[in-house]
Design a protein around this motif. Structure first.
Motif, PDB file in Angstrom:
ATOM      1  N   ASP A 125      -8.948   1.464  -1.038  1.00  0.00           N
ATOM      2  CA  ASP A 125     -10.349   1.892  -1.121  1.00  0.00           C
ATOM      3  C   ASP A 125     -10.835   2.372   0.240  1.00  0.00           C
ATOM      4  O   ASP A 125     -11.498   3.413   0.340  1.00  0.00           O
ATOM      5  CB  ASP A 125     -11.239   0.745  -1.611  1.00  0.00           C
ATOM      6  N   PHE A 126     -10.501   1.616   1.285  1.00  0.00           N
ATOM      7  CA  PHE A 126     -10.905   1.989   2.640  1.00  0.00           C
ATOM      8  C   PHE A 126     -10.255   3.313   3.056  1.00  0.00           C
ATOM      9  O   PHE A 126     -10.874   4.142   3.736  1.00  0.00           O
ATOM     10  CB  PHE A 126     -10.515   0.881   3.622  1.00  0.00           C
ATOM     11  N   GLU A 166     -12.973  10.551   2.838  1.00  0.00           N
ATOM     12  CA  GLU A 166     -14.285  11.167   2.611  1.00  0.00           C
ATOM     13  C   GLU A 166     -14.960  11.497   3.938  1.00  0.00           C
ATOM     14  O   GLU A 166     -15.567  12.570   4.094  1.00  0.00           O
ATOM     15  CB  GLU A 166     -15.172  10.238   1.793  1.00  0.00           C
ATOM     16  N   ARG A 167     -14.860  10.577   4.905  1.00  0.00           N
ATOM     17  CA  ARG A 167     -15.468  10.803   6.218  1.00  0.00           C
ATOM     18  C   ARG A 167     -14.826  11.997   6.917  1.00  0.00           C
ATOM     19  O   ARG A 167     -15.517  12.797   7.556  1.00  0.00           O
ATOM     20  CB  ARG A 167     -15.324   9.548   7.087  1.00  0.00           C
ATOM     21  N   ILE A 168     -13.515  12.146   6.753  1.00  0.00           N
ATOM     22  CA  ILE A 168     -12.825  13.286   7.370  1.00  0.00           C
ATOM     23  C   ILE A 168     -13.285  14.593   6.738  1.00  0.00           C
ATOM     24  O   ILE A 168     -13.570  15.575   7.433  1.00  0.00           O
ATOM     25  CB  ILE A 168     -11.292  13.112   7.227  1.00  0.00           C
ATOM     26  N   VAL A 169     -13.382  14.598   5.412  1.00  0.00           N
ATOM     27  CA  VAL A 169     -13.816  15.814   4.708  1.00  0.00           C
ATOM     28  C   VAL A 169     -15.250  16.173   5.080  1.00  0.00           C
ATOM     29  O   VAL A 169     -15.612  17.351   5.185  1.00  0.00           O
ATOM     30  CB  VAL A 169     -13.677  15.620   3.180  1.00  0.00           C
ATOM     31  N   THR A 221       0.814  -1.226   0.000  1.00  0.00           N
ATOM     32  CA  THR A 221       0.000   0.000   0.000  1.00  0.00           C
ATOM     33  C   THR A 221       0.843   1.270   0.000  1.00  0.00           C
ATOM     34  O   THR A 221       0.621   2.175  -0.809  1.00  0.00           O
ATOM     35  CB  THR A 221      -0.926  -0.003   1.235  1.00  0.00           C
ATOM     36  N   GLU A 222       1.826   1.350   0.916  1.00  0.00           N
ATOM     37  CA  GLU A 222       2.593   2.595   1.027  1.00  0.00           C
ATOM     38  C   GLU A 222       3.443   2.849  -0.217  1.00  0.00           C
ATOM     39  O   GLU A 222       3.744   4.006  -0.533  1.00  0.00           O
ATOM     40  CB  GLU A 222       3.466   2.589   2.294  1.00  0.00           C
ATOM     41  N   ILE A 223       3.806   1.787  -0.933  1.00  0.00           N
ATOM     42  CA  ILE A 223       4.564   1.959  -2.169  1.00  0.00           C
ATOM     43  C   ILE A 223       3.656   2.554  -3.248  1.00  0.00           C
ATOM     44  O   ILE A 223       4.052   3.474  -3.976  1.00  0.00           O
ATOM     45  CB  ILE A 223       5.144   0.613  -2.653  1.00  0.00           C
ATOM     46  N   LYS A 274      -9.115   9.825  -5.970  1.00  0.00           N
ATOM     47  CA  LYS A 274      -9.036   8.367  -6.049  1.00  0.00           C
ATOM     48  C   LYS A 274      -9.010   7.904  -7.506  1.00  0.00           C
ATOM     49  O   LYS A 274      -8.208   7.036  -7.883  1.00  0.00           O
ATOM     50  CB  LYS A 274     -10.221   7.732  -5.326  1.00  0.00           C
ATOM     51  N   ALA A 275      -9.873   8.481  -8.330  1.00  0.00           N
ATOM     52  CA  ALA A 275      -9.914   8.113  -9.754  1.00  0.00           C
ATOM     53  C   ALA A 275      -8.588   8.428 -10.433  1.00  0.00           C
ATOM     54  O   ALA A 275      -8.070   7.622 -11.221  1.00  0.00           O
ATOM     55  CB  ALA A 275     -11.060   8.854 -10.446  1.00  0.00           C
ATOM     56  N   LEU A 276      -8.018   9.596 -10.119  1.00  0.00           N
ATOM     57  CA  LEU A 276      -6.729   9.979 -10.704  1.00  0.00           C
ATOM     58  C   LEU A 276      -5.603   9.068 -10.208  1.00  0.00           C
ATOM     59  O   LEU A 276      -4.672   8.755 -10.960  1.00  0.00           O
ATOM     60  CB  LEU A 276      -6.407  11.439 -10.348  1.00  0.00           C
ATOM     61  N   PHE A 277      -5.698   8.641  -8.946  1.00  0.00           N
ATOM     62  CA  PHE A 277      -4.695   7.754  -8.367  1.00  0.00           C
ATOM     63  C   PHE A 277      -4.635   6.432  -9.144  1.00  0.00           C
ATOM     64  O   PHE A 277      -3.568   5.998  -9.587  1.00  0.00           O
ATOM     65  CB  PHE A 277      -5.030   7.490  -6.898  1.00  0.00           C
ATOM     66  N   PHE A 278      -5.780   5.794  -9.334  1.00  0.00           N
ATOM     67  CA  PHE A 278      -5.791   4.507 -10.040  1.00  0.00           C
ATOM     68  C   PHE A 278      -5.488   4.679 -11.525  1.00  0.00           C
ATOM     69  O   PHE A 278      -4.908   3.782 -12.144  1.00  0.00           O
ATOM     70  CB  PHE A 278      -7.123   3.795  -9.823  1.00  0.00           C
ATOM     71  N   GLU A 279      -5.821   5.832 -12.083  1.00  0.00           N
ATOM     72  CA  GLU A 279      -5.474   6.093 -13.481  1.00  0.00           C
ATOM     73  C   GLU A 279      -3.957   6.207 -13.627  1.00  0.00           C
ATOM     74  O   GLU A 279      -3.387   5.738 -14.620  1.00  0.00           O
ATOM     75  CB  GLU A 279      -6.151   7.377 -13.959  1.00  0.00           C
ATOM     76  N   LYS A 280      -3.307   6.801 -12.629  1.00  0.00           N
ATOM     77  CA  LYS A 280      -1.843   6.912 -12.681  1.00  0.00           C
ATOM     78  C   LYS A 280      -1.204   5.527 -12.622  1.00  0.00           C
ATOM     79  O   LYS A 280      -0.229   5.258 -13.331  1.00  0.00           O
ATOM     80  CB  LYS A 280      -1.335   7.776 -11.529  1.00  0.00           C
TER      81      LYS A 280
END
Length: 221
Positions: free
Chosen positions: A56-57, A63-66, A4-6, A96-102
């Motif tokens: 995902d979590f 989202e909950r923080i925002v 995950t952190e990578i 999130k969408a941009l993250f997985f697109e990258k």
């Protein structure tokens, strides 16, 4: 196989140090894969379904923080960077969408395999998920059982993908788990999971960078 952190470092949601280390590793990977067919690189990067669920979590927590339903833990660097400049939950969803697109743009793919399908004999033959093992080290290291078990799952998946073969040397080990989680690295070195002379199931940025640099430059000669 990336932890995950990578992946967060690749996506720009981790410390500057991790991002710099991945940048250096990526430079060597591109040099190693230069000349290979796009669909047949010498080294490819991927991640497990369990890692995707964790990410995902993470974004759901952001989202909950925002929304004001949870409080930001300032020690969590990736979370700080995700919620930064986000005014609405939709801003987090866009990140999130941009993250997985990258990840897709860098050909970092999800491993499409059911590691618990009983029809695949390798799944049970090479599975390392042993209750006594993770309970032993949870107690010895004063770690939460869930944390130890989460690390063990990833190491077990690597062993299944290797078909239990770890004595062929690093260049031929077929799969290895890249992580910066000390718990996972420590677990990969316990006697039950690592025989002398075998390649560990998990490794670090430092090891891969040093090994690839040496192979590409053939040492100081």
């Amino acid at each position: 196989v990336l932890d995950t952190e990578i992946l967060f470092a690749i996506g720009g949601y981790n410390s500057i140090l991790y991002q710099a280390m991945y940048s250096e590793l990526d430079k060597y990977l591109k040099e190693i894969n230069r000349g290979s067919a796009i669909n047949a690189p010498k080294i490819r990067l991927c991640y497990f379904a369990e890692t995707k669920k964790e990410i995902d979590f993470y974004f759901e927590s952001a989202e909950r923080i925002v929304r004001g339903l949870d409080v930001l833990d300032p020690t969590k660097e990736a979370m700080k960077q995700i919620v930064n400049d986000c005014e609405r939950a939709s801003d987090v969803q866009n990140k999130k969408a941009l993250f997985f697109e990258k990840l897709r743009s860098q050909n970092i793919t999800l491993i499409d395999r059911d590691f618990y399908n009983r029809d695949n004999q390798d799944n049970s033959k090479y599975n390392l998920e042993d209750k006594e093992l993770f309970e032993k080290y949870a107690e010895a290291w004063n770690e939460g059982r869930e944390n130890i078990y989460r690390s063990l799952i990833c190491l077990s998946h690597i062993n299944i993908l290797r078909k239990g073969v770890s004595n062929t040397g690093f260049e031929n080990c077929s799969y290895i788990f890249l992580t910066a989680t000390g718990r996972t690295l420590k677990l990969s070195s316990v006697p039950e999971l690592l025989t002398e002379g075998n390649v560990p199931l998990a490794t670090t940025f430092d090891f891969l960078i040093n090994r690839f640099w040496f192979k590409l430059n053939k040492g100081f000669g």
